[in-house]
Design an enzyme around this catalytic site. Structure first.
Site, PDB file in Angstrom:
ATOM      1  N   ASP A 170       0.970 -35.652  19.322  1.00 61.81           N
ATOM      2  CA  ASP A 170       2.020 -36.409  18.657  1.00 61.81           C
ATOM      3  C   ASP A 170       3.377 -35.948  19.182  1.00 61.81           C
ATOM      4  O   ASP A 170       4.284 -35.667  18.403  1.00 61.81           O
ATOM      5  CB  ASP A 170       1.900 -36.229  17.137  1.00 61.81           C
ATOM      6  CG  ASP A 170       2.668 -37.298  16.370  1.00 61.81           C
ATOM      7  OD1 ASP A 170       3.006 -38.340  16.979  1.00 61.81           O
ATOM      8  OD2 ASP A 170       2.961 -37.086  15.181  1.00 61.81           O
ATOM      9  N   GLY A 209      11.899 -32.302   3.631  1.00 56.65           N
ATOM     10  CA  GLY A 209      11.707 -33.724   3.882  1.00 56.65           C
ATOM     11  C   GLY A 209      10.322 -34.160   3.469  1.00 56.65           C
ATOM     12  O   GLY A 209       9.446 -33.339   3.204  1.00 56.65           O
ATOM     13  N   LYS A 219       4.230 -27.105   5.134  1.00 57.10           N
ATOM     14  CA  LYS A 219       3.843 -28.498   4.986  1.00 57.10           C
ATOM     15  C   LYS A 219       2.749 -28.558   3.939  1.00 57.10           C
ATOM     16  O   LYS A 219       1.677 -27.989   4.141  1.00 57.10           O
ATOM     17  CB  LYS A 219       3.276 -28.992   6.314  1.00 57.10           C
ATOM     18  CG  LYS A 219       3.913 -30.249   6.784  1.00 57.10           C
ATOM     19  CD  LYS A 219       3.425 -30.684   8.129  1.00 57.10           C
ATOM     20  CE  LYS A 219       4.598 -31.351   8.811  1.00 57.10           C
ATOM     21  NZ  LYS A 219       4.250 -32.125   9.974  1.00 57.10           N
ATOM     22  N   GLY A 277       4.709 -38.911   6.093  1.00 57.38           N
ATOM     23  CA  GLY A 277       3.476 -39.613   5.775  1.00 57.38           C
ATOM     24  C   GLY A 277       2.383 -38.667   5.317  1.00 57.38           C
ATOM     25  O   GLY A 277       1.495 -39.037   4.559  1.00 57.38           O
ATOM     26  N   MET A 278       2.441 -37.448   5.811  1.00 57.25           N
ATOM     27  CA  MET A 278       1.377 -36.498   5.515  1.00 57.25           C
ATOM     28  C   MET A 278       1.625 -35.690   4.257  1.00 57.25           C
ATOM     29  O   MET A 278       0.745 -35.034   3.744  1.00 57.25           O
ATOM     30  CB  MET A 278       1.240 -35.505   6.679  1.00 57.25           C
ATOM     31  CG  MET A 278       0.653 -36.127   7.896  1.00 57.25           C
ATOM     32  SD  MET A 278      -1.021 -36.607   7.575  1.00 57.25           S
ATOM     33  CE  MET A 278      -1.364 -37.426   9.104  1.00 57.25           C
ATOM     34  N   GLY A 279       2.863 -35.659   3.816  1.00 57.38           N
ATOM     35  CA  GLY A 279       3.156 -34.851   2.647  1.00 57.38           C
ATOM     36  C   GLY A 279       4.591 -34.379   2.672  1.00 57.38           C
ATOM     37  O   GLY A 279       5.458 -34.990   3.304  1.00 57.38           O
ATOM     38  N   VAL A 332       7.501 -31.332   3.229  1.00 54.27           N
ATOM     39  CA  VAL A 332       7.787 -30.095   3.948  1.00 54.27           C
ATOM     40  C   VAL A 332       8.837 -29.314   3.183  1.00 54.27           C
ATOM     41  O   VAL A 332       9.842 -29.874   2.742  1.00 54.27           O
ATOM     42  CB  VAL A 332       8.298 -30.393   5.376  1.00 54.27           C
ATOM     43  CG1 VAL A 332       8.447 -29.097   6.146  1.00 54.27           C
ATOM     44  CG2 VAL A 332       7.353 -31.331   6.091  1.00 54.27           C
TER      45      VAL A 332
END
Lengths: 192, 968
Positions: B204, B88, B111, B91-93, B95
């Site tokens: 989170d 998937g 990730k 927002g961070m990058g 996976v």
């Protein structure tokens, strides 16, 4: 300031085994590299974007008359420059620390204190200490690491300077990098 | 050693390129009888496999990869893992699912952080966090395996791959009833609590990060990763479409998180509360209709959520979590069905305990929530067992219990706070913006009559909350936490962080204080305390005088405002005087002595007034004249200073006389004598010092008679003897010095015999021996002096070695070397002297390096440099001598700026200049030599009273004459 021909002459004399020329060469190259590094650091305020090996190469192009010097001389120069470079870096790091705790210790603002912590000066000092420790444990490996790390010599070049096989250089380099990395990581974690 | 090294090197090189299993086989074989060798090689291997950034800049011969805005190439390999497919994008990058390249073929999730995030910083943060993260080993937490950098320079994180469904989906699809849900939720709490004990905050927590395996075991993903990837995750940047904003799931974020304040373990407790809300009711606590930042912040920070039992009657359309992009309508029936229940029954199940538990976990004020995930879980456990729960309605009585809560959080929480501070969660601008937004919203709302009442409520709630904030800030951060670390060596950077963070809160609060008197008062004290952290005379401080001054002034401003409103409030008046006292102290340090004296006079005036109203202020008044006296001394008004000193003394004596039986007051008086004596000695008045030390001795003798069994009384007496001995040395009365020194040593020796393991008596004994050496040195009994110094050294060295953190021991170890060096100089052994001095210098260097902000070490270091430099002159080693002397002179000169009255520092500069002159003369630079001597004489002229009795001036004048003659 030594001229191009001075340095080239010293390089040639040192190549013939003249110890005084070798000493003088190191001093001249040290001065020169210090100057260049200072300029580079002024130019790029991001402190250690300073590329040691690139600087050594630049110094070679600037200081040595390439028409008079063969690959051997070039390699020799880089070896000398590597030594000078490592001295310049540690001097720089130390003098920054000195400044830090010297006259202006009161004036270090909160903000500056963070900025200082981010630079690699402490790493540099750790590196220097680790290198000194390595010199005592394994002199040749120390030379290999110095040549490659600070002078940017290839393993073939380092092998020729040190009169050993490039396989030996590769082994020393491999061990040296890992050993340094461990030494520096552990040094850092032991510090609090 | 070197052979061992070669052995390890050979073995390392033999196995380093092999696969782990093959490595193990060879190591098993080669290290059968040599576990040390194996450990060494394994440690090297660990560093071969570890990512590193520390040598990056050196090996940068290869060109740096150029940043590229895309997600990067299609990856087949990352590090030593083979990529199976993409799992998937976030927002961070991206996976990926990947397998390890070794035989075991672990499945992992990798990730890869996308471009645009600062690689170097991510990796550096990672270095800080990796120990914490990899220490976490819990079945409920997806294991963090590794991290590194891809070939094209992007950081990646390798984590255990977990199969299953997000917790909300899992519960709904299987129609778990309320109790079954609670059981799973408690497992989540256990995992979170475990992480908290390992000092990791999740930051989170949300359903998509909690995966439940088919057999019902939840596993938490991404623990601590949020911070790793983006330490500012907690802060919503101005642009709500920014990736950071979308990444954060505001529905689960705590008020402190959306406000950008430091996060603690109880921030995770809040998120757990939201999760529980949703698991129980099928709804989220807030109706976040828009994604407008101010709206979200307002809802989370101010809206009181509906009870879960009430919320089930809502009909809402939400995004369907099982089919992205579509919406589903949530009705009381659908929610109940997913919980194997009917609406009325569900409402009954949730009303009461569950409502209370959820809302307690979700309280706006961190200190009023459950203090840990474990406590939350325990309360649920009590509910399941039918026992009464500890949570109860949100009543005002809680406000009085919050301090208790604070302490329950304990040290772990404080450390977590510190760690999050280290992460640098700071967002002043943003906070200011929020404040502005809040005001805008408030103004709009004023137009609306109905809302006005609510607004009044909100404002009051806001004031209450702010009040709590400043309290918990001032108390937890600045008092408890700060006081806990204040004596730790090298704690200044941490304290600096505390100060910066604290100040942001304070400045923020200051804008909103309004007319809340109580709050203003708190705020003023907080400013005062922050000021003391920045610069204080008593404790090690950051040394930021101008910052401290600013804080003290802000505090003073507030206090004066308050005083104008209630001019008869004595306490307020006193507080104003305290602020002024601190300001004056700072002005003294910056050398603005005249201004400082004016402030001290004002302090004295205020307290004189107080004293005329109530005699209870007598002691404080006396302290103010003591301070004034000191300042007057500084600007050369010695006569007036003496007057105040004696008045101070008179009051101290009076106070002690008023309650003569009071041992503590008596002891205080003796300490007052000590202080004054020390002060007098410092300014060269040794006769005056002697007088007061003798008085202190008298009191302490009586105190010991009254209370012969306590160690403290003996120790006090011994220290009086010690200082008397020192004073007699200065007065050249060696007989008396010897006598007191022997008394002191005999007390200390007995104490060492009484408690051979205690450290303090040993240290005191060492000081006695040092004094004894000084006496012999003064007399010229070099050999006896050497013997005492050696004994001193042999007591202090093991102390220092066994407790390297205690700077005092290291300091005196250096002093012992330096003293031995002094003897060596006198016995014509300059080589030995230099070597001893260098040992001392090395220690002082290390003390300076360890804590560059501590004022004491630079002068000690400079003294050692001065000694080495002076000795080197004997060998005509001009280069090193000059550099050392110049360095010493510079240090002393810069210290002199703030400590003009200090004889030793002034003497230090003068001596350094004198030696530099000598050096210049030796090199035939006569003009330069003259200049140095003239500079030195000028420095003596600046403080004529201080040097009346010294020989220094005479010597300098003689030198100057000599150089003049040589020049002619």
């Amino acid at each position: 300031m030594p001229s191009e021909s001075d340095i080239t002459q010293l390089l040639e004399d040192a190549g013939r085994g003249n110890q005084r020329a070798a000493d003088e060469l190191l001093e001249s190259v040290y001065e020169e590299i210090r100057e260049m590094a200072a300029n580079a650091l002024r130019r790029e305020r991001s402190c250690h974007t300073l590329q040691a090996t690139a600087l050594v190469h630049e110094a070679y192009l600037k200081l040595v008359d390439q028409t008079r010097v063969d690959w051997k001389g070039a390699t020799h120069f880089k070896a000398v420059a590597a030594k000078a470079m490592s001295r310049v870096l540690i001097d720089h790091a130390r003098s920054k620390n000195r400044e830090k705790r010297g006259g202006n210790w009161r004036k270090v603002t909160l903000h500056d204190a963070f900025a200082l912590a981010k630079t690699n000066d402490l790493d540099m000092i750790c590196l220097h200490e680790a290198m000194e420790k390595m010199r005592k444990l394994d002199k040749r490996q120390h030379q290999v690491v110095e040549l490659r790390l600070f002078g940017g010599l290839t393993s073939d070049e380092a092998a020729k300077i040190l009169h050993v096989s490039s396989r030996t250089v590769d082994r020393d380099w491999k061990m040296g990098q890992v050993w340094l990395r461990r030494e520096m990581n552990e040094g850092a974690s032991a510090d609090e | 050693m070197s052979d061992r090294y070669q052995q390890a090197k050979d073995l390392f090189l033999k196995v380093c390129d092999l696969k782990p299993s093959e490595r193990a086989a060879i190591l098993d074989k080669e290290c059968v009888d040599d576990p040390d060798l194996r450990a060494e090689v394994e440690s090297l291997l660990a560093h071969r496999d570890a990512p590193t950034v520390s040598l990056e800049f050196d090996s940068s011969l290869e060109s740096q990869p150029i940043s590229n805005p895309d997600d990067g190439p299609k990856r087949t390999h990352i590090g030593s893992y083979r990529v199976i497919h993409e799992l998937g994008k976030g927002g961070m990058g991206v996976v990926y699912l990947a397998v390890s390249d070794d035989k075991i073929k672990h499945r992992v999730a990798i990730k890869v952080v996308k471009r645009g995030m600062d690689t170097e910083q991510v990796l550096q943060r990672f270095e800080l966090e990796r120990q914490l993260l990899s220490a976490m080993n819990h079945p409920g937490i997806a294991r963090f395996i590794d991290a590194g950098q891809t070939e094209d320079g992007l950081p990646y994180l390798v984590m255990e791959y977990v199969e299953g469904q997000p917790i909300d989906e899992y519960c709904n699809v299987r129609r778990l009833d309320i109790n079954e849900r609670l059981v799973i939720f408690r497992k989540v709490c256990a995992a979170v609590h475990y992480a908290h004990q390992n000092l990791v905050v999740h930051r989170d927590l949300k359903p998509s990060n909690i995966i439940v395996s088919p057999d019902g075991e939840p596993k938490l993903l991404d623990f601590g990763i949020a911070k790793l990837l983006n330490p500012e995750l907690s802060i919503i940047k101005g642009d709500p479409t920014a990736p950071e904003f979308r990444v954060m799931t505001p529905e689960y974020a705590s008020p402190e998180q959306v406000r950008g304040y430091p996060l603690t373990t109880v921030s995770d407790v809040y998120s757990l509360g939201v999760l529980l809300y949703e698991l129980m009711s099928g709804h989220r606590p807030y109706h976040l209709r828009s994604r407008v930042q101010a709206e979200i912040v307002r809802a989370i920070c101010e809206d009181v959520p509906e009870k879960p039992s009430t919320s089930i009657s809502r009909v809402e359309s939400t995004r369907d979590s099982t089919a992205p992009g579509t919406t589903a309508t949530v009705t009381p029936e659908s929610v109940s069905k997913e919980r194997e229940s009917r609406p009325e029954k569900l409402k009954k199940l949730l009303a009461g305990d569950i409502d209370n538990i959820v809302l307690m976990a979700m309280r706006k004020e961190p200190q009023r929530r459950y203090s840990s995930a474990e406590q939350l879980s325990d309360d649920i456990g009590r509910h399941l067992d039918g026992l009464p729960v500890i949570s109860c309605g949100d009543s005002l009585s809680y406000r009085f219990n919050k301090f208790v809560h604070r302490h329950r959080m304990g040290v772990a929480a404080a450390l977590v706070i510190a760690l999050s501070l280290m992460g640098g969660i700071i967002g002043t601008t943003w906070q200011a913006q929020i404040a502005a937004n809040e005001r805008d919203i408030a103004q709009q709302a004023q137009a609306d009559e109905i809302k006005q009442r609510q607004l009044a409520e909100t404002e009051r709630a806001k004031a209450d909350r702010r009040f709590d904030q400043v309290r918990s800030l001032a108390n937890t951060f600045m008092y408890d936490f700060h006081d806990a670390i204040v004596k730790l060596e090298g704690s200044i950077p941490a304290r600096q962080l505390l100060v910066t963070t604290a100040l942001e809160y304070l400045d923020n609060l200051a804008q909103e204080v309004g007319d809340n008197v109580e709050l203003k008062r708190e705020l003023a004290s907080a400013y005062d305390h922050v000021g003391q952290i920045r610069m204080s005379i008593r404790n090690p401080s950051v040394g930021d005088i101008s910052g401290a001054l600013e804080n003290y002034r802000k505090g003073l401003g507030l206090r004066q405002e308050l005083l104008t409103a209630s001019p008869k409030d004595q306490i307020l008046s006193f507080e104003v005087s305290v602020s002024r006292l601190h300001i004056a102290d700072m002005l003294m340090l910056t050398g603005d002595s005249t201004e400082a004296v004016a402030e001290y006079r004002e302090v004295m005036r205020l307290r004189e007034l107080l004293l005329s109203l109530d005699s209870k202020w007598k002691r404080h008044y006396s302290l103010s004249i003591n301070a004034l006296g000191k300042a007057l001394l500084n600007i050369g008004k010695i006569k007036e200073a003496k007057k105040y000193y004696f008045e101070y003394l008179a009051i101290s004596e009076e106070l002690a006389a008023e309650t003569p039986g009071d041992i503590i007051l008596q002891r205080d008086l003796s300490i007052a004598y000590f202080r004054i004596a020390g002060r007098l000695a410092r300014v060269g008045d040794n006769q005056g010092a002697l007088d007061f030390y003798l008085r202190a001795l008298g009191i302490r003798k009586i105190l010991l008679e009254k209370d012969p069994d306590t160690g403290r009384a003996k120790r006090d007496l011994a220290s009086a003897h010690l200082f008397l001995s020192q004073t007699y040395v200065a007065l050249n009365n060696m007989e008396a010095a010897t006598e007191h020194c022997q008394q002191c040593i005999s007390i200390y020796k007995k104490r060492v015999l009484d408690s051979p393991k205690a450290v303090r008596p040993q240290f005191n004994l060492a000081l006695g021996l040092y004094m004894s050496g000084n006496i012999d040195f003064q007399i010229g009994n070099w050999e006896q002096a050497r013997t005492s110094y050696l004994e001193f050294n042999s007591v202090i060295e093991p102390l220092s070695n066994s407790r390297p953190k205690i700077t005092k021991y290291r300091q005196y170890l250096a002093v012992s070397f330096s003293s031995l060096g002094d003897v060596a100089v006198e016995t014509d052994d300059p080589n030995g002297a230099i070597s001893d001095y260098r040992k001392a210098l090395e220690i002082f260097e290390s003390l300076v390096a360890k804590d560059p902000d501590d004022v004491r070490w630079p002068s000690q270091r400079a003294r050692a440099q001065l000694k080495i430099g002076s000795t080197l002159l004997l060998f005509d080693d001009f280069v090193e001598a000059r550099s050392l002397l110049l360095s010493a002179q510079e240090t002393f000169a810069s210290l002199l700026k703030t400590q003009a009255e200090d004889v030793e520092i002034r003497g230090g500069v003068v001596t350094a200049l004198k030696q530099l002159a000598k050096l210049s003369a030796k090199q035939n630079k006569i003009r330069e030599a003259q200049q140095y001597v003239q500079d030195a004489l000028l420095l003596l002229d600046d403080a004529p009273e201080l040097f009346e009795t010294t020989e220094l001036r005479k010597e300098l004048n003689a030198d100057l004459d000599r150089y003049r003659n040589e020049n002619n």
